[in-house]
Motif scaffolding. Structure first.
Motif, PDB file in Angstrom:
ATOM      1  N   ALA A  42     -27.326  76.302 -12.005  1.00 15.66           N
ATOM      2  CA  ALA A  42     -28.278  76.132 -13.230  1.00 15.66           C
ATOM      3  C   ALA A  42     -29.004  74.853 -13.221  1.00 15.66           C
ATOM      4  O   ALA A  42     -28.370  73.881 -12.622  1.00 15.66           O
ATOM      5  CB  ALA A  42     -27.722  76.555 -14.609  1.00 15.66           C
ATOM      6  N   ARG A  43     -29.711  74.453 -14.010  1.00 20.01           N
ATOM      7  CA  ARG A  43     -30.214  73.276 -14.288  1.00 20.01           C
ATOM      8  C   ARG A  43     -29.987  72.961 -15.655  1.00 20.01           C
ATOM      9  O   ARG A  43     -30.160  73.770 -16.381  1.00 20.01           O
ATOM     10  CB  ARG A  43     -31.964  73.156 -13.770  1.00 20.01           C
ATOM     11  CG  ARG A  43     -32.312  73.302 -12.380  1.00 20.01           C
ATOM     12  CD  ARG A  43     -31.947  72.117 -11.571  1.00 20.01           C
ATOM     13  NE  ARG A  43     -32.220  72.129 -10.027  1.00 20.01           N
ATOM     14  CZ  ARG A  43     -32.121  71.136  -9.390  1.00 20.01           C
ATOM     15  NH1 ARG A  43     -31.618  69.964  -9.652  1.00 20.01           N
ATOM     16  NH2 ARG A  43     -32.488  71.525  -8.125  1.00 20.01           N
ATOM     17  N   ALA A  45     -31.293  71.361 -18.872  1.00 18.88           N
ATOM     18  CA  ALA A  45     -32.934  71.353 -19.507  1.00 18.88           C
ATOM     19  C   ALA A  45     -32.786  70.216 -20.400  1.00 18.88           C
ATOM     20  O   ALA A  45     -33.567  69.410 -20.598  1.00 18.88           O
ATOM     21  CB  ALA A  45     -33.088  72.596 -19.815  1.00 18.88           C
ATOM     22  N   GLU A  69     -28.679  69.934  -9.231  1.00 17.46           N
ATOM     23  CA  GLU A  69     -28.330  71.296  -9.687  1.00 17.46           C
ATOM     24  C   GLU A  69     -27.063  71.430 -10.112  1.00 17.46           C
ATOM     25  O   GLU A  69     -25.946  70.653  -9.666  1.00 17.46           O
ATOM     26  CB  GLU A  69     -28.429  72.234  -8.374  1.00 17.46           C
ATOM     27  CG  GLU A  69     -28.311  73.587  -8.805  1.00 17.46           C
ATOM     28  CD  GLU A  69     -28.631  74.586  -7.545  1.00 17.46           C
ATOM     29  OE1 GLU A  69     -29.416  75.497  -7.685  1.00 17.46           O
ATOM     30  OE2 GLU A  69     -28.168  74.062  -6.583  1.00 17.46           O
ATOM     31  N   ASP A 121     -31.091  76.040 -17.925  1.00 20.59           N
ATOM     32  CA  ASP A 121     -32.243  77.042 -17.168  1.00 20.59           C
ATOM     33  C   ASP A 121     -31.434  77.681 -15.872  1.00 20.59           C
ATOM     34  O   ASP A 121     -30.920  77.103 -15.253  1.00 20.59           O
ATOM     35  CB  ASP A 121     -33.362  76.244 -16.552  1.00 20.59           C
ATOM     36  CG  ASP A 121     -34.537  77.147 -15.914  1.00 20.59           C
ATOM     37  OD1 ASP A 121     -34.088  78.389 -15.874  1.00 20.59           O
ATOM     38  OD2 ASP A 121     -35.710  76.873 -15.887  1.00 20.59           O
ATOM     39  N   GLN A 123     -32.066  80.288 -13.500  1.00 25.99           N
ATOM     40  CA  GLN A 123     -33.106  81.260 -12.817  1.00 25.99           C
ATOM     41  C   GLN A 123     -34.004  81.810 -13.663  1.00 25.99           C
ATOM     42  O   GLN A 123     -34.240  83.038 -13.616  1.00 25.99           O
ATOM     43  CB  GLN A 123     -32.313  82.125 -12.019  1.00 25.99           C
ATOM     44  CG  GLN A 123     -31.203  81.560 -10.845  1.00 25.99           C
ATOM     45  CD  GLN A 123     -30.794  82.526 -10.228  1.00 25.99           C
ATOM     46  OE1 GLN A 123     -31.524  83.644 -10.025  1.00 25.99           O
ATOM     47  NE2 GLN A 123     -29.890  82.333  -9.499  1.00 25.99           N
ATOM     48  N   GLY A 124     -34.750  80.663 -14.533  1.00 25.30           N
ATOM     49  CA  GLY A 124     -35.676  81.070 -15.527  1.00 25.30           C
ATOM     50  C   GLY A 124     -35.215  81.737 -16.947  1.00 25.30           C
ATOM     51  O   GLY A 124     -35.953  82.192 -17.850  1.00 25.30           O
ATOM     52  N   ARG A 125     -33.912  81.838 -16.998  1.00 28.64           N
ATOM     53  CA  ARG A 125     -33.386  82.206 -18.523  1.00 28.64           C
ATOM     54  C   ARG A 125     -32.669  81.097 -19.044  1.00 28.64           C
ATOM     55  O   ARG A 125     -31.884  80.325 -18.377  1.00 28.64           O
ATOM     56  CB  ARG A 125     -32.151  83.492 -18.206  1.00 28.64           C
ATOM     57  CG  ARG A 125     -31.412  83.767 -19.413  1.00 28.64           C
ATOM     58  CD  ARG A 125     -30.035  84.626 -18.917  1.00 28.64           C
ATOM     59  NE  ARG A 125     -29.099  84.465 -20.045  1.00 28.64           N
ATOM     60  CZ  ARG A 125     -27.966  84.841 -19.906  1.00 28.64           C
ATOM     61  NH1 ARG A 125     -27.612  85.265 -18.670  1.00 28.64           N
ATOM     62  NH2 ARG A 125     -27.196  84.935 -20.929  1.00 28.64           N
ATOM     63  N   GLU A 126     -33.097  80.745 -20.335  1.00 32.66           N
ATOM     64  CA  GLU A 126     -32.688  79.831 -21.081  1.00 32.66           C
ATOM     65  C   GLU A 126     -31.298  79.948 -21.794  1.00 32.66           C
ATOM     66  O   GLU A 126     -31.484  81.270 -22.527  1.00 32.66           O
ATOM     67  CB  GLU A 126     -33.805  79.133 -21.960  1.00 32.66           C
ATOM     68  CG  GLU A 126     -33.206  78.100 -22.692  1.00 32.66           C
ATOM     69  CD  GLU A 126     -34.413  77.634 -23.666  1.00 32.66           C
ATOM     70  OE1 GLU A 126     -34.318  77.629 -24.851  1.00 32.66           O
ATOM     71  OE2 GLU A 126     -35.358  77.224 -23.070  1.00 32.66           O
TER      72      GLU A 126
END
Length: 236
Positions: A42-43, A45, A69, A121, A123-126
């Motif tokens: 994940a990142r 955010a 990451e 984040d 993979q695009g899911r918050e």
């Protein structure tokens, strides 16, 4: 706590459908419950409402830790190699609670404290949750440890791989286990750190010996200087 178990064989990139059979194999070969943890990339955010990308230049203290990451995991309770030092770990792992536990040094480096909301984040899911505990981690235990542990409900459905660790004293037993793993699950990476750990231990023992020898030499030198000073004062 956790000092009695020092794994020397690490398995990486286990798929969710492989973790059960692999744990059965490790349990049969070692006679102990294997150490295993899921891992989600994940990142970070935002920290306490502050977007990470807006927090300052790359060379600002902690910015590298915030923007790198992150590896997330979930656990029902703290592992044997970590201890909660602030706040409280979740009482109900089966519930639906947006709670996060951070390693105490990592929390300082990203500027997070108890009660702060973290947003990720995946993979695009918050997803987001609040920091409800800080942990002290015994990193030298060689067990699968993480900076960030989430309540199990937060990562439901997230794409995860697993890592596992086992302890086998015999090099031949480790080699046999690696052969079995390669035959049944070729995708799994296996790292045998038994020899590495042994060599590190020998180096540390040597460093301790040299340190004691240097301390002894310094003491002898100090006594010689003191003796010479006393002799000079009497002759004078």
């Amino acid at each position: 706590r956790g000092e009695g178990r020092r794994p020397n064989l690490f398995l990486i990139d286990l798929q969710p459908d492989q973790i059960g059979p692999v744990k059965d194999l490790l349990r049969a070969r070692t006679g102990r419950e294997p150490l295993a943890s899921p891992m989600v990339r994940a990142r970070l955010a935002a920290v306490a409402g502050r977007p990470v990308e807006d927090e300052g230049p790359r060379d600002e203290p902690g910015q590298g830790m915030r923007t790198r990451e992150q590896n997330l995991t979930w656990r029902e309770r703290p592992s044997e190699s970590e201890q909660v030092v602030a706040g409280r770990f979740w009482d109900d792992p089966g519930g639906d609670r947006p709670e996060i536990s951070l390693e105490e040094g990592f929390a300082r480096s990203i500027g997070a404290k108890l009660g702060d909301e973290l947003r990720f984040d995946v993979q695009g899911r918050e997803l987001s949750g609040r920091v409800t505990s800080l942990r002290k981690v015994l990193w030298q235990s060689f067990q699968p440890n993480f900076f960030i542990v989430l309540h199990p409900s937060l990562l439901q459905g997230a794409p995860a791989v697993w890592i596992a660790a086992a302890e086998l004293e015999s090099p031949s037993a480790r080699a046999a286990l690696q052969s079995e793993l390669a035959r049944r699950w070729p995708n799994i990476g296996v790292v045998d750190v038994g020899e590495v750990v042994l060599r590190i231990g020998l180096v540390l023992d040597l460093v301790a010996l040299v340190t004691r020898a240097l301390a002894g030499l310094m003491l002898v030198s100090a006594l010689l200087v003191l003796g010479a000073s006393l002799l000079a004062s009497r002759l004078g």
